[in-house]
Design a protein around this motif. Structure first.
Motif, mmCIF file in Angstrom:
data_model
loop_
_atom_site.group_PDB
_atom_site.id
_atom_site.type_symbol
_atom_site.label_atom_id
_atom_site.label_comp_id
_atom_site.label_asym_id
_atom_site.label_seq_id
_atom_site.Cartn_x
_atom_site.Cartn_y
_atom_site.Cartn_z
ATOM 1 N N LYS A 10 0.810 -1.210 0.000
ATOM 2 C CA LYS A 10 0.000 0.000 0.000
ATOM 3 C C LYS A 10 0.851 1.272 0.000
ATOM 4 C CE LYS A 10 -0.851 -0.165 4.957
ATOM 5 N NZ LYS A 10 -1.832 -0.284 5.984
ATOM 6 N N THR A 11 2.161 1.142 0.253
ATOM 7 C CA THR A 11 3.045 2.291 0.204
ATOM 8 C C THR A 11 3.214 2.786 -1.222
ATOM 9 O OG1 THR A 11 4.266 1.482 2.101
ATOM 10 C CG2 THR A 11 5.373 3.092 0.741
ATOM 11 N N LEU A 12 3.303 1.862 -2.171
ATOM 12 C CA LEU A 12 3.530 2.241 -3.552
ATOM 13 C C LEU A 12 2.251 2.725 -4.218
ATOM 14 C CD1 LEU A 12 5.913 -0.573 -4.800
ATOM 15 C CD2 LEU A 12 6.498 1.732 -4.070
ATOM 16 N N VAL A 13 2.425 3.667 -5.120
ATOM 17 C CA VAL A 13 1.309 4.206 -5.895
ATOM 18 C C VAL A 13 1.235 3.424 -7.193
ATOM 19 C CG1 VAL A 13 0.459 6.256 -7.070
ATOM 20 C CG2 VAL A 13 1.621 6.472 -4.871
ATOM 21 N N SER A 14 0.063 2.950 -7.534
ATOM 22 C CA SER A 14 -0.090 2.149 -8.749
ATOM 23 C C SER A 14 -0.245 3.046 -9.977
ATOM 24 C CB SER A 14 -1.300 1.226 -8.639
ATOM 25 O OG SER A 14 -2.496 1.963 -8.772
ATOM 26 N N PHE A 15 0.028 2.454 -11.128
ATOM 27 C CA PHE A 15 -0.163 3.146 -12.404
ATOM 28 C C PHE A 15 -1.623 3.583 -12.530
ATOM 29 C CE2 PHE A 15 -1.472 2.743 -16.883
ATOM 30 C CZ PHE A 15 -0.663 3.711 -17.458
ATOM 31 N N ASP A 16 -2.555 2.707 -12.167
ATOM 32 C CA ASP A 16 -3.981 3.031 -12.264
ATOM 33 C C ASP A 16 -4.355 4.230 -11.389
ATOM 34 O OD1 ASP A 16 -4.399 0.995 -14.090
ATOM 35 O OD2 ASP A 16 -5.024 -0.447 -12.562
ATOM 36 N N ASP A 17 -3.733 4.334 -10.197
ATOM 37 C CA ASP A 17 -4.003 5.476 -9.318
ATOM 38 C C ASP A 17 -3.541 6.786 -9.970
ATOM 39 O OD1 ASP A 17 -5.033 3.814 -7.351
ATOM 40 O OD2 ASP A 17 -3.149 3.710 -6.230
ATOM 41 N N GLU A 35 -14.402 8.891 -19.078
ATOM 42 C CA GLU A 35 -14.433 7.655 -19.860
ATOM 43 C C GLU A 35 -13.777 7.807 -21.225
ATOM 44 O OE1 GLU A 35 -17.220 8.971 -18.339
ATOM 45 O OE2 GLU A 35 -17.050 7.613 -16.615
ATOM 46 N N GLU A 36 -13.820 9.009 -21.774
ATOM 47 C CA GLU A 36 -13.236 9.250 -23.100
ATOM 48 C C GLU A 36 -11.700 9.300 -23.072
ATOM 49 O OE1 GLU A 36 -16.467 12.012 -25.423
ATOM 50 O OE2 GLU A 36 -15.284 12.976 -23.839
ATOM 51 N N ILE A 37 -11.135 9.605 -21.923
ATOM 52 C CA ILE A 37 -9.685 9.775 -21.809
ATOM 53 C C ILE A 37 -9.036 8.410 -21.650
ATOM 54 C CG2 ILE A 37 -7.838 10.870 -20.485
ATOM 55 C CD1 ILE A 37 -10.092 12.841 -19.476
ATOM 56 N N LYS A 38 -8.088 8.116 -22.538
ATOM 57 C CA LYS A 38 -7.400 6.809 -22.551
ATOM 58 C C LYS A 38 -5.910 7.005 -22.288
ATOM 59 C CE LYS A 38 -11.155 4.746 -23.978
ATOM 60 N NZ LYS A 38 -12.131 5.024 -22.987
ATOM 61 N N PRO A 39 -5.269 6.042 -21.619
ATOM 62 C CA PRO A 39 -3.819 6.137 -21.397
ATOM 63 C C PRO A 39 -3.019 6.281 -22.687
ATOM 64 C CG PRO A 39 -4.746 4.419 -20.019
ATOM 65 C CD PRO A 39 -5.840 4.879 -20.944
ATOM 66 N N SER A 40 -3.533 5.762 -23.781
ATOM 67 C CA SER A 40 -2.823 5.841 -25.060
ATOM 68 C C SER A 40 -2.994 7.188 -25.763
ATOM 69 C CB SER A 40 -3.295 4.725 -25.986
ATOM 70 O OG SER A 40 -4.688 4.846 -26.227
ATOM 71 N N ASP A 41 -3.835 8.066 -25.220
ATOM 72 C CA ASP A 41 -4.042 9.382 -25.826
ATOM 73 C C ASP A 41 -2.748 10.195 -25.795
ATOM 74 O OD1 ASP A 41 -6.710 8.920 -26.352
ATOM 75 O OD2 ASP A 41 -7.433 9.999 -24.577
ATOM 76 N N GLU A 76 9.013 16.121 -20.257
ATOM 77 C CA GLU A 76 8.723 17.028 -21.372
ATOM 78 C C GLU A 76 8.566 16.266 -22.681
ATOM 79 O OE1 GLU A 76 11.707 20.087 -21.464
ATOM 80 O OE2 GLU A 76 11.346 20.601 -19.367
ATOM 81 N N ARG A 77 9.261 15.130 -22.790
ATOM 82 C CA ARG A 77 9.206 14.338 -24.021
ATOM 83 C C ARG A 77 8.123 13.259 -23.990
ATOM 84 N NH1 ARG A 77 15.296 14.585 -24.100
ATOM 85 N NH2 ARG A 77 15.205 12.782 -22.755
ATOM 86 N N ALA A 78 7.423 13.111 -22.892
ATOM 87 C CA ALA A 78 6.361 12.105 -22.811
ATOM 88 C C ALA A 78 5.301 12.420 -23.866
ATOM 89 C CB ALA A 78 5.743 12.091 -21.423
ATOM 90 N N HIS A 79 4.977 11.444 -24.674
ATOM 91 C CA HIS A 79 4.024 11.675 -25.760
ATOM 92 C C HIS A 79 2.595 11.317 -25.367
ATOM 93 C CE1 HIS A 79 7.035 12.724 -28.685
ATOM 94 N NE2 HIS A 79 7.742 11.674 -28.314
ATOM 95 N N THR A 80 2.429 10.256 -24.604
ATOM 96 C CA THR A 80 1.078 9.811 -24.252
ATOM 97 C C THR A 80 0.821 10.010 -22.768
ATOM 98 O OG1 THR A 80 1.727 7.542 -23.739
ATOM 99 C CG2 THR A 80 1.159 8.025 -26.050
ATOM 100 N N LEU A 81 -0.423 9.929 -22.403
ATOM 101 C CA LEU A 81 -0.797 10.019 -20.998
ATOM 102 C C LEU A 81 -0.124 8.896 -20.209
ATOM 103 C CD1 LEU A 81 -2.470 11.514 -18.904
ATOM 104 C CD2 LEU A 81 -4.389 10.025 -19.475
ATOM 105 N N ALA A 82 -0.040 7.714 -20.786
ATOM 106 C CA ALA A 82 0.607 6.582 -20.115
ATOM 107 C C ALA A 82 2.090 6.860 -19.885
ATOM 108 C CB ALA A 82 0.426 5.306 -20.932
ATOM 109 N N ASP A 83 2.786 7.409 -20.881
ATOM 110 C CA ASP A 83 4.205 7.759 -20.720
ATOM 111 C C ASP A 83 4.380 8.710 -19.535
ATOM 112 O OD1 ASP A 83 4.767 6.404 -23.110
ATOM 113 O OD2 ASP A 83 4.828 8.234 -24.312
ATOM 114 N N PHE A 84 3.570 9.741 -19.512
ATOM 115 C CA PHE A 84 3.639 10.754 -18.461
ATOM 116 C C PHE A 84 3.358 10.123 -17.098
ATOM 117 C CE2 PHE A 84 2.118 14.432 -16.046
ATOM 118 C CZ PHE A 84 3.052 15.398 -16.392
#
Length: 135
Positions: A10-17, A35-41, A76-84
């Protein structure tokens, strides 16, 4: 001695969080629904987020998770929401583990995939000693 892995999950923050927190911010700032926002955006093209939005997302994550996130060239170079999200999640979890380890006064053994652990530990230790308790 402690490996740079906390004892409790529980100490670690998950990607989903992190994604959830970022999607909530994006929903507030744009006309998109959660719902419209996707990690791949793509941040700029699909979500129309500029550098100020990126900074505001970092501030939101800092407020939610209570740790400082450095604005790096990688962010700064992160392209997608998932990268960020992945880059922010990594920084959040590194700082949480370092802070937790400093509280227990255990020696930190950095794992090969962790960067700047000693610098982070020194900064946190300096900040902790600079704060004087309120009487």
């Amino acid at each position: 001695m402690t490996n740079l892995k906390p004892n409790s999950k529980k100490t670690l923050v998950s990607f989903d969080d992190v994604i959830k927190t970022l999607k909530e911010y994006i929903e507030e700032e744009t006309t998109l629904t959660f719902e419209e926002i996707k990690p791949s955006d793509r941040l700029s093209y699909d979500l129309n987020l500029d550098s100020l939005h990126r900074l505001e997302m970092i501030i939101r994550l800092e407020q939610v998770y209570g740790v400082e996130i450095n604005e790096t060239e990688d962010l700064e170079r992160a392209h997608t929401l998932a990268d960020f999200a992945i880059l922010c999640q990594d920084q959040i979890n590194q700082r949480k583990v370092v802070a937790e380890t400093l509280k227990t006064n255990e020696k930190i053994i950095p794992s090969p995939h962790t960067k700047n652990v000693n610098k982070i530990a020194t900064n946190i230790q300096t900040q902790m000693t600079a704060v004087k308790p309120i009487k």
